[in-house]
Scaffold this active site. Structure first.
Site, PDB file in Angstrom:
ATOM      1  N   LEU A 164       2.769   6.215  -2.513  1.00 59.02           N
ATOM      2  CA  LEU A 164       3.833   7.159  -2.836  1.00 59.02           C
ATOM      3  C   LEU A 164       4.082   7.240  -4.344  1.00 59.02           C
ATOM      4  CD1 LEU A 164       6.308   6.736   0.142  1.00 59.02           C
ATOM      5  CD2 LEU A 164       4.304   8.201  -0.082  1.00 59.02           C
ATOM      6  N   VAL A 189       0.837  -1.206   0.000  1.00 59.46           N
ATOM      7  CA  VAL A 189       0.000   0.000   0.000  1.00 59.46           C
ATOM      8  C   VAL A 189       0.872   1.256   0.000  1.00 59.46           C
ATOM      9  CG1 VAL A 189      -1.811   1.279   1.211  1.00 59.46           C
ATOM     10  CG2 VAL A 189      -1.916  -1.219   1.106  1.00 59.46           C
ATOM     11  N   CYS A 190       1.963   1.232   0.751  1.00 58.15           N
ATOM     12  CA  CYS A 190       2.859   2.403   0.785  1.00 58.15           C
ATOM     13  C   CYS A 190       3.450   2.673  -0.598  1.00 58.15           C
ATOM     14  CB  CYS A 190       3.977   2.195   1.794  1.00 58.15           C
ATOM     15  SG  CYS A 190       3.398   2.055   3.494  1.00 58.15           S
ATOM     16  N   THR A 191       3.854   1.627  -1.274  1.00 58.72           N
ATOM     17  CA  THR A 191       4.416   1.786  -2.614  1.00 58.72           C
ATOM     18  C   THR A 191       3.373   2.377  -3.556  1.00 58.72           C
ATOM     19  OG1 THR A 191       5.948  -0.045  -2.258  1.00 58.72           O
ATOM     20  CG2 THR A 191       5.480   0.564  -4.552  1.00 58.72           C
TER      21      THR A 191
END
Length: 162
Positions: free
Chosen positions: A58, A53-55
């Site tokens: 961002l 999810v972070c990838t």
């Protein structure tokens, strides 16, 4: 536990080591909230470099970075991974805004978003040029994130004085 700053309150001051990937060069320096004075700041707290999810989050902000810049805003992302991890993550995905290292999660704690045993909650704070929180979203679980459209809408409202 410290509570997250409310809309209308000053954001907690901080100074963190960070890096910015530009072209193929990486510039490392200290980032202070005071450095953003005079410009809106989208401050993104994320749990971890390279996580799914972070990838996605961002990368989506990077791909639409011009929309933030068109509104005069900077984007900084903060997580508890060190600068070497941030550099690898930025290079792999071409992340084009600063990644800051919150060692010990002191800044996440100051913003009231540190979840014991888990780390920082996925959160976004939109700050005005004086460092005042004008919008925020703090995820309970963090499996989703606020879209660029949502953030740009908040920045446009800020620009329009609403």
């Amino acid at each position: 536990m410290t509570r997250a700053p409310e809309v209308g309150a000053a954001a907690p001051d901080f100074a963190l080591p960070g890096l910015l990937l530009s072209s193929d060069a990486v510039r490392r320096r200290e980032y202070r909230l005071a450095d953003a004075k005079g410009r809106p700041l989208v401050l993104v707290f994320y749990p971890g470099d390279g996580t799914m999810v972070c990838t996605k989050q961002l990368c989506s902000y990077t791909s639409e970075l011009d929309r933030f810049k068109d509104l005069g805003a900077d984007v900084w992302a903060v997580s508890p991974q060190d600068l070497d991890s941030h550099e690898k993550f930025a290079r792999k995905h071409g992340l084009a805004f600063p990644l800051l290292y919150d060692e010990g999660q002191a800044v996440a704690a100051a913003f009231g978003i540190r979840a014991p045993g888990v780390g920082p909650r996925r959160s976004v704070f939109v700050l005005d040029g004086d460092g005042v929180v004008r919008w925020r979203h703090i995820a309970l679980v963090g499996l989703t994130f606020r879209s660029t459209d949502t953030l740009v809408e908040q920045l446009a409202l800020l620009r329009d004085g609403r």
